[in-house]
Scaffold this motif. Structure first.
Motif, PDB file in Angstrom:
ATOM      1  N   ASN A   1      81.448  38.929  63.542  1.00 52.47           N
ATOM      2  CA  ASN A   1      81.953  38.988  62.159  1.00 52.47           C
ATOM      3  C   ASN A   1      83.107  38.024  61.909  1.00 52.47           C
ATOM      4  O   ASN A   1      84.090  38.358  61.253  1.00 52.47           O
ATOM      5  CB  ASN A   1      82.388  40.424  61.815  1.00 52.47           C
ATOM      6  CG  ASN A   1      81.244  41.408  61.879  1.00 52.47           C
ATOM      7  OD1 ASN A   1      80.189  41.186  61.291  1.00 52.47           O
ATOM      8  ND2 ASN A   1      81.437  42.486  62.631  1.00 52.47           N
TER       9      ASN A   1
ATOM     10  N   GLN B   1      87.986  43.195  59.934  1.00 52.45           N
ATOM     11  CA  GLN B   1      86.900  43.015  60.890  1.00 52.45           C
ATOM     12  C   GLN B   1      87.347  43.360  62.307  1.00 52.45           C
ATOM     13  O   GLN B   1      86.591  43.960  63.080  1.00 52.45           O
ATOM     14  CB  GLN B   1      86.394  41.565  60.848  1.00 52.45           C
ATOM     15  CG  GLN B   1      85.759  41.150  59.535  1.00 52.45           C
ATOM     16  CD  GLN B   1      84.427  41.863  59.275  1.00 52.45           C
ATOM     17  OE1 GLN B   1      83.974  42.669  60.068  1.00 52.45           O
ATOM     18  NE2 GLN B   1      83.824  41.575  58.139  1.00 52.45           N
TER      19      GLN B   1
ATOM     20  N   LYS C   1      89.557  45.539  63.057  1.00 53.00           N
ATOM     21  CA  LYS C   1      89.621  47.001  63.099  1.00 53.00           C
ATOM     22  C   LYS C   1      88.236  47.591  63.309  1.00 53.00           C
ATOM     23  O   LYS C   1      88.041  48.520  64.111  1.00 53.00           O
ATOM     24  CB  LYS C   1      90.232  47.522  61.795  1.00 53.00           C
ATOM     25  CG  LYS C   1      90.557  49.010  61.806  1.00 53.00           C
ATOM     26  CD  LYS C   1      91.280  49.402  60.537  1.00 53.00           C
ATOM     27  CE  LYS C   1      91.617  50.895  60.560  1.00 53.00           C
ATOM     28  NZ  LYS C   1      92.340  51.302  59.324  1.00 53.00           N
ATOM     29  N   ARG C   2      87.232  47.063  62.611  1.00 50.52           N
ATOM     30  CA  ARG C   2      85.861  47.559  62.758  1.00 50.52           C
ATOM     31  C   ARG C   2      85.342  47.312  64.176  1.00 50.52           C
ATOM     32  O   ARG C   2      84.678  48.180  64.765  1.00 50.52           O
ATOM     33  CB  ARG C   2      84.934  46.863  61.755  1.00 50.52           C
ATOM     34  CG  ARG C   2      85.178  47.255  60.303  1.00 50.52           C
ATOM     35  CD  ARG C   2      84.067  46.722  59.401  1.00 50.52           C
ATOM     36  NE  ARG C   2      84.445  46.813  58.003  1.00 50.52           N
ATOM     37  CZ  ARG C   2      84.939  45.804  57.293  1.00 50.52           C
ATOM     38  NH1 ARG C   2      85.103  44.615  57.863  1.00 50.52           N
ATOM     39  NH2 ARG C   2      85.273  45.970  56.038  1.00 50.52           N
TER      40      ARG C   2
ATOM     41  N   LYS D   1      86.861  49.714  66.596  1.00 48.64           N
ATOM     42  CA  LYS D   1      86.230  51.033  66.450  1.00 48.64           C
ATOM     43  C   LYS D   1      84.864  51.058  67.125  1.00 48.64           C
ATOM     44  O   LYS D   1      84.415  52.098  67.606  1.00 48.64           O
ATOM     45  CB  LYS D   1      86.084  51.391  64.966  1.00 48.64           C
ATOM     46  CG  LYS D   1      87.361  51.911  64.321  1.00 48.64           C
ATOM     47  CD  LYS D   1      87.084  52.375  62.900  1.00 48.64           C
ATOM     48  CE  LYS D   1      88.342  52.972  62.271  1.00 48.64           C
ATOM     49  NZ  LYS D   1      88.079  53.434  60.891  1.00 48.64           N
TER      50      LYS D   1
END
Length: 532
Positions: free
Chosen positions: A102, A117, A119-120, A123
């Motif tokens: 990303n 991105q 952070k995603r 996760k």
């Protein structure tokens, strides 16, 4: 030159143009030779004879000029095609990495990833160091592609200007009336340029080059392997004689008690003699009905390097390249690996089916680590990857200018799999069709998108871990991640031989064993019909 510009580049038109130039210059050469014959047969001093000779010479001169123009154009177009493939390979890598992670690449080639991105990805289980590595890797690929692109544009512009000015040297110097021999291409010529140059020579000139320069032609990437085999077989007895004389001379001047360095030199010189003798013995194994081709014979370094193929790579439908690992060498391993290649070739032929020809290559063209200490880092893998990538690019170029594209699989074992993985990041698009790594201490990369291999064409074969603990043994940051645990790999069988009393390492060298499922699965990829 910016990122957006190179996205539009395609090599296919240049490859097509180079092929057309090659075809047309051959036709014109035939016409030129046909016109030269009556010119030589005309006798007499009358005006009619003089006028006829003048007319023929004018036509022949025009043909010679056009042939040399077409030869030069083909060489330049070939360089452009290979250059674009290399640029696009790095560019496509960067785009695949950006998509997977990303990231964004702007029109100038700057790679970025926003906080949301990151952070995603965190996760989703991605490590922040992995994220940073991938951003840096993508940026490096973009920068490499842009640098390659600018160098290619500069080189092609210079050569086109020389062509227009009539000063470009194609190293063929075609003429029907003035018999001059071709000259060797410059040392920095690409495999595609070499292939185009070699393809432009007459059979007589090719044979002359083989006889006069066997040491160079035998290792010149882009030259067909029928020719390279002939050149290398000329060199082999010469090198054998030279190596034995060097060893005898060294022994003659040594004291009975050698120092440590002296003993090391004695062992190195002895290994060179043995290596050349082992190559000779391997080539004589063709009594089994399968011809051996000495694709490479490099005596320029401290150790003898070589590559031998069972069957001719020039006309094979499938070419498998075995890359061996730690402790292997020409002197100690080439006959053993000729046996491995035989087992793998026969299994690949069964997988490929009737009418499909398989050439199996034993690649000893790099210095593998002689022991655990040298294998504890990737220095030798990095150096070997450059040699392997050049070798593979040479096969691809020779086939493009010969019988046409072949299906090329790199089948790499142990430390050789890390070497091959790094090499797969260096080749241009379309060189490696399939990559198989087995008993691998590390893939050579952090993400399969770094390979210049078609998506879905990376494979791993792994015995149960406790029976082959070499798998994933190298540190991830240098050896690359363990291919058995990386997304993007297709998993072949790891079933080899029954476990014995040495379970931790028992199966590490058993992937070559005949009639094991692991061997059949690896061979199925080489034969173009993967068992997955």
């Amino acid at each position: 030159m910016n990122w957006t510009d190179i996205q539009q580049w395609e090599s296919a038109p240049l490859q097509t143009y180079a092929a057309e130039c090659d075809s047309n210059q051959r036709k014109l050469q035939s016409v030129g030779e046909a016109l030269a014959s009556p010119l030589n047969s005309l006798t007499g001093s009358g005006q009619t004879v003089k006028a006829a000779k003048a007319a023929l010479r004018k036509q022949i001169t025009a043909i010679e000029k056009e042939v040399n123009f077409l030869i030069s154009s083909a060489e330049i177009a070939s360089e452009g095609a290979q250059g674009i493939n290399e640029v696009r390979a790095n560019a496509d890598d960067a785009k695949q990495l950006a998509q997977s992670w990303n990231m964004t690449i702007d029109s100038s080639g700057n790679v970025s990833i926003d906080a949301a991105q990151v952070k995603r990805l965190k996760k989703a289980g991605k490590n922040i160091l992995d994220i940073k590595y991938m951003v840096d890797t993508a940026q490096k690929r973009v920068n490499t592609a842009l640098t390659q692109a600018q160098k290619l544009v500069d080189s092609l512009s210079q050569k086109l200007a020389s062509l227009e000015a009539g000063t470009f040297d194609n190293h063929v110097h075609y003429s029907t009336t003035i018999k001059s021999r071709p000259t060797l291409p410059p040392a920095g010529a690409s495999a595609q340029e070499n292939a185009s140059w070699w393809n432009s020579l007459s059979d007589d000139d090719k044979q002359w080059m083989i006889n006069q320069h066997p040491d160079i032609i035998g290792n010149l990437e882009g030259v067909d392997y029928t020719s390279r085999n002939q050149a290398n077989r000329i060199m082999l007895p010469r090198l054998q004689k030279q190596a034995k004389e060097e060893l005898d001379a060294f022994v003659a001047k040594m004291n009975p008690h050698m120092s440590g360095p002296e003993f090391e030199e004695f062992m190195r010189l002895s290994a060179r003699v043995k290596a050349l003798d082992e190559i000779d013995k391997t080539l004589k194994r063709d009594s089994d009905g399968v011809p051996r081709f000495l694709m490479q014979l490099d005596a320029s370094g401290p150790n003898i390097l070589a590559a031998v193929s069972q069957n001719n790579p020039d006309d094979a439908d499938h070419i498998g390249v075995i890359v061996p690992g730690m402790t292997t060498s020409v002197a100690g391993s080439i006959q053993e690996y000729d046996g491995h290649a035989k087992v793998m070739r026969e299994a690949a032929e069964k997988a490929a089916g009737p009418g499909q020809k398989v050439a199996m290559v034993e690649f000893f063209g790099y210095d593998a680590p002689p022991g655990v200490l040298e294998a504890s880092n990737t220095d030798m893998a990095q150096a070997g990857a450059k040699k392997l990538s050049g070798f593979l690019t040479g096969i691809d170029a020779a086939r493009e200018h010969g019988a046409g594209d072949a299906h090329i699989t790199v089948a790499a074992h142990s430390y050789g799999s890390t070497t091959a993985g790094i090499a797969a990041t260096l080749v241009g698009d379309g060189v490696i069709d399939d990559l198989v790594q087995f008993g691998s201490p590390g893939s050579g990369v952090q993400d399969v998108a770094e390979f210049h291999v078609p998506e879905g064409h990376t494979y791993v074969s792994a015995a149960p871990y406790l029976e082959d603990v070499v798998q994933g043994l190298g540190p991830d940051d240098s050896f690359g991640k363990n291919p058995t645990k990386m997304p993007g790999y297709k998993h072949l069988s790891g079933k080899t031989v029954p476990t014995s009393l040495m379970p931790l390492f028992d199966k590490h060298s058993s992937y070559f064993r005949k009639d094991t499922q692991a061997n059949r699965d690896i061979a199925s990829v080489i034969g173009g019909k993967p068992n997955v």
